[in-house]
Design a protein around this motif. Structure first.
Motif, PDB file in Angstrom:
ATOM      1  N   GLN A 134       0.833  -1.197   0.000  1.00 32.96           N
ATOM      2  CA  GLN A 134       0.000   0.000   0.000  1.00 32.96           C
ATOM      3  C   GLN A 134       0.866   1.244   0.000  1.00 32.96           C
ATOM      4  O   GLN A 134       1.833   1.327   0.770  1.00 32.96           O
ATOM      5  N   LEU A 135       0.515   2.212  -0.848  1.00 30.38           N
ATOM      6  CA  LEU A 135       1.220   3.489  -0.853  1.00 30.38           C
ATOM      7  C   LEU A 135       0.825   4.290   0.378  1.00 30.38           C
ATOM      8  O   LEU A 135      -0.368   4.464   0.653  1.00 30.38           O
ATOM      9  N   VAL A 136       1.804   4.767   1.104  1.00 28.57           N
ATOM     10  CA  VAL A 136       1.565   5.512   2.338  1.00 28.57           C
ATOM     11  C   VAL A 136       1.730   7.010   2.118  1.00 28.57           C
ATOM     12  O   VAL A 136       0.881   7.804   2.528  1.00 28.57           O
ATOM     13  N   ALA A 137       2.844   7.398   1.488  1.00 24.44           N
ATOM     14  CA  ALA A 137       3.135   8.823   1.300  1.00 24.44           C
ATOM     15  C   ALA A 137       4.173   8.970   0.191  1.00 24.44           C
ATOM     16  O   ALA A 137       4.891   8.021  -0.119  1.00 24.44           O
ATOM     17  N   ASP A 138       4.210  10.167  -0.392  1.00 23.01           N
ATOM     18  CA  ASP A 138       5.240  10.439  -1.375  1.00 23.01           C
ATOM     19  C   ASP A 138       5.642  11.903  -1.335  1.00 23.01           C
ATOM     20  O   ASP A 138       4.899  12.756  -0.845  1.00 23.01           O
ATOM     21  N   ILE A 139       6.842  12.165  -1.854  1.00 20.90           N
ATOM     22  CA  ILE A 139       7.353  13.529  -1.906  1.00 20.90           C
ATOM     23  C   ILE A 139       8.069  13.711  -3.235  1.00 20.90           C
ATOM     24  O   ILE A 139       8.929  12.912  -3.611  1.00 20.90           O
ATOM     25  N   THR A 140       7.705  14.764  -3.949  1.00 21.59           N
ATOM     26  CA  THR A 140       8.272  15.003  -5.271  1.00 21.59           C
ATOM     27  C   THR A 140       9.634  15.684  -5.166  1.00 21.59           C
ATOM     28  O   THR A 140      10.083  16.077  -4.081  1.00 21.59           O
ATOM     29  N   THR A 141      10.267  15.856  -6.318  1.00 19.81           N
ATOM     30  CA  THR A 141      11.548  16.552  -6.343  1.00 19.81           C
ATOM     31  C   THR A 141      11.412  17.989  -5.854  1.00 19.81           C
ATOM     32  O   THR A 141      12.352  18.548  -5.291  1.00 19.81           O
ATOM     33  N   GLY A 142      10.247  18.559  -6.036  1.00 23.76           N
ATOM     34  CA  GLY A 142      10.018  19.937  -5.584  1.00 23.76           C
ATOM     35  C   GLY A 142       9.506  20.043  -4.164  1.00 23.76           C
ATOM     36  O   GLY A 142       9.269  21.158  -3.677  1.00 23.76           O
ATOM     37  N   GLY A 143       9.318  18.882  -3.509  1.00 25.90           N
ATOM     38  CA  GLY A 143       8.900  18.900  -2.111  1.00 25.90           C
ATOM     39  C   GLY A 143       7.394  18.801  -1.884  1.00 25.90           C
ATOM     40  O   GLY A 143       6.940  18.866  -0.737  1.00 25.90           O
ATOM     41  N   THR A 144       6.629  18.624  -2.946  1.00 30.90           N
ATOM     42  CA  THR A 144       5.184  18.437  -2.783  1.00 30.90           C
ATOM     43  C   THR A 144       4.916  17.057  -2.190  1.00 30.90           C
ATOM     44  O   THR A 144       5.520  16.068  -2.619  1.00 30.90           O
ATOM     45  N   THR A 145       4.024  17.003  -1.217  1.00 33.48           N
ATOM     46  CA  THR A 145       3.749  15.744  -0.520  1.00 33.48           C
ATOM     47  C   THR A 145       2.309  15.297  -0.721  1.00 33.48           C
ATOM     48  O   THR A 145       1.419  16.108  -1.010  1.00 33.48           O
ATOM     49  N   ASP A 146       2.091  14.014  -0.548  1.00 32.75           N
ATOM     50  CA  ASP A 146       0.748  13.450  -0.600  1.00 32.75           C
ATOM     51  C   ASP A 146       0.718  12.236   0.319  1.00 32.75           C
ATOM     52  O   ASP A 146       1.762  11.614   0.556  1.00 32.75           O
ATOM     53  N   TYR A 147      -0.484  11.934   0.819  1.00 28.16           N
ATOM     54  CA  TYR A 147      -0.628  10.879   1.816  1.00 28.16           C
ATOM     55  C   TYR A 147      -1.856  10.016   1.535  1.00 28.16           C
ATOM     56  O   TYR A 147      -2.859  10.495   0.995  1.00 28.16           O
ATOM     57  N   ALA A 148      -1.774   8.773   1.965  1.00 26.99           N
ATOM     58  CA  ALA A 148      -2.956   7.927   1.981  1.00 26.99           C
ATOM     59  C   ALA A 148      -3.917   8.472   3.031  1.00 26.99           C
ATOM     60  O   ALA A 148      -3.490   9.022   4.062  1.00 26.99           O
ATOM     61  N   ASN A 149      -5.198   8.323   2.778  1.00 32.21           N
ATOM     62  CA  ASN A 149      -6.189   8.843   3.724  1.00 32.21           C
ATOM     63  C   ASN A 149      -6.023   8.232   5.113  1.00 32.21           C
ATOM     64  O   ASN A 149      -6.274   8.899   6.121  1.00 32.21           O
ATOM     65  N   SER A 150      -5.569   6.994   5.167  1.00 29.94           N
ATOM     66  CA  SER A 150      -5.453   6.304   6.453  1.00 29.94           C
ATOM     67  C   SER A 150      -4.349   6.879   7.348  1.00 29.94           C
ATOM     68  O   SER A 150      -4.350   6.628   8.559  1.00 29.94           O
ATOM     69  N   VAL A 151      -3.426   7.642   6.777  1.00 33.32           N
ATOM     70  CA  VAL A 151      -2.328   8.186   7.587  1.00 33.32           C
ATOM     71  C   VAL A 151      -2.296   9.714   7.578  1.00 33.32           C
ATOM     72  O   VAL A 151      -1.512  10.318   8.317  1.00 33.32           O
ATOM     73  N   ARG A 152      -3.124  10.319   6.775  1.00 36.36           N
ATOM     74  CA  ARG A 152      -3.121  11.792   6.673  1.00 36.36           C
ATOM     75  C   ARG A 152      -3.392  12.406   8.033  1.00 36.36           C
ATOM     76  O   ARG A 152      -4.321  12.020   8.742  1.00 36.36           O
ATOM     77  N   GLY A 153      -2.568  13.372   8.402  1.00 36.22           N
ATOM     78  CA  GLY A 153      -2.704  14.029   9.703  1.00 36.22           C
ATOM     79  C   GLY A 153      -1.905  13.366  10.808  1.00 36.22           C
ATOM     80  O   GLY A 153      -1.726  13.953  11.885  1.00 36.22           O
ATOM     81  N   ARG A 154      -1.414  12.151  10.563  1.00 33.44           N
ATOM     82  CA  ARG A 154      -0.603  11.442  11.560  1.00 33.44           C
ATOM     83  C   ARG A 154       0.834  11.270  11.098  1.00 33.44           C
ATOM     84  O   ARG A 154       1.753  11.271  11.924  1.00 33.44           O
TER      85      ARG A 154
END
Length: 115
Positions: A46-66
């Motif tokens: 399962q994908l949990v989180a990612d960060i691009t070369t420019g520093g943009t981040t994204d999260y799975a709903n199950s971990v967002r905020g934690r």
């Protein structure tokens, strides 16, 4: 190609925190988008989180905020700060680095959340 080594896993009680590290070597670290995945026994990765070369981040709903992903390009390292851990966060956590068709994986680090 880039080589990835994860560290920082372990046993923690529910509600606790851990910080995982993904150290990269062998190529231009700043050129890669970095992903954290996890895989629990008997479940798909399962994908949990990612960060691009420019520093943009994204999260799975199950971990967002934690969870919080960050990168230190000077140290060729990506971190995953995990707070408010739950038993369902128990899994092997893998670091993944991608650039164009290149796809690199680390060996994983075990995170166990249990009282």
């Amino acid at each position: 190609q880039v080589q990835l080594v994860e560290s920082g896993g372990g046993l923690v009680q529910p509600g606790g925190s851990l910080r995982l590290s993904c150290a990269a070597s062998g190529s231009t670290f700043t050129a890669y988008t970095i992903y954290w995945y996890r895989q629990a026994p008997g479940k798909q990765r399962q994908l949990v989180a990612d960060i691009t070369t420019g520093g943009t981040t994204d999260y799975a709903n199950s971990v967002r905020g934690r969870f919080a992903i960050s990168r230190d390009n000077a140290k060729n390292t990506v971190y995953l700060q995990m707070n408010g851990l739950k038993p369902e966060d128990t899994a092997v956590y893998y670091c993944n680095a991608r650039r164009f068709t290149e796809n690199n994986w680390g060996q994983g680090t075990q995170v166990t959340v249990s009282s």
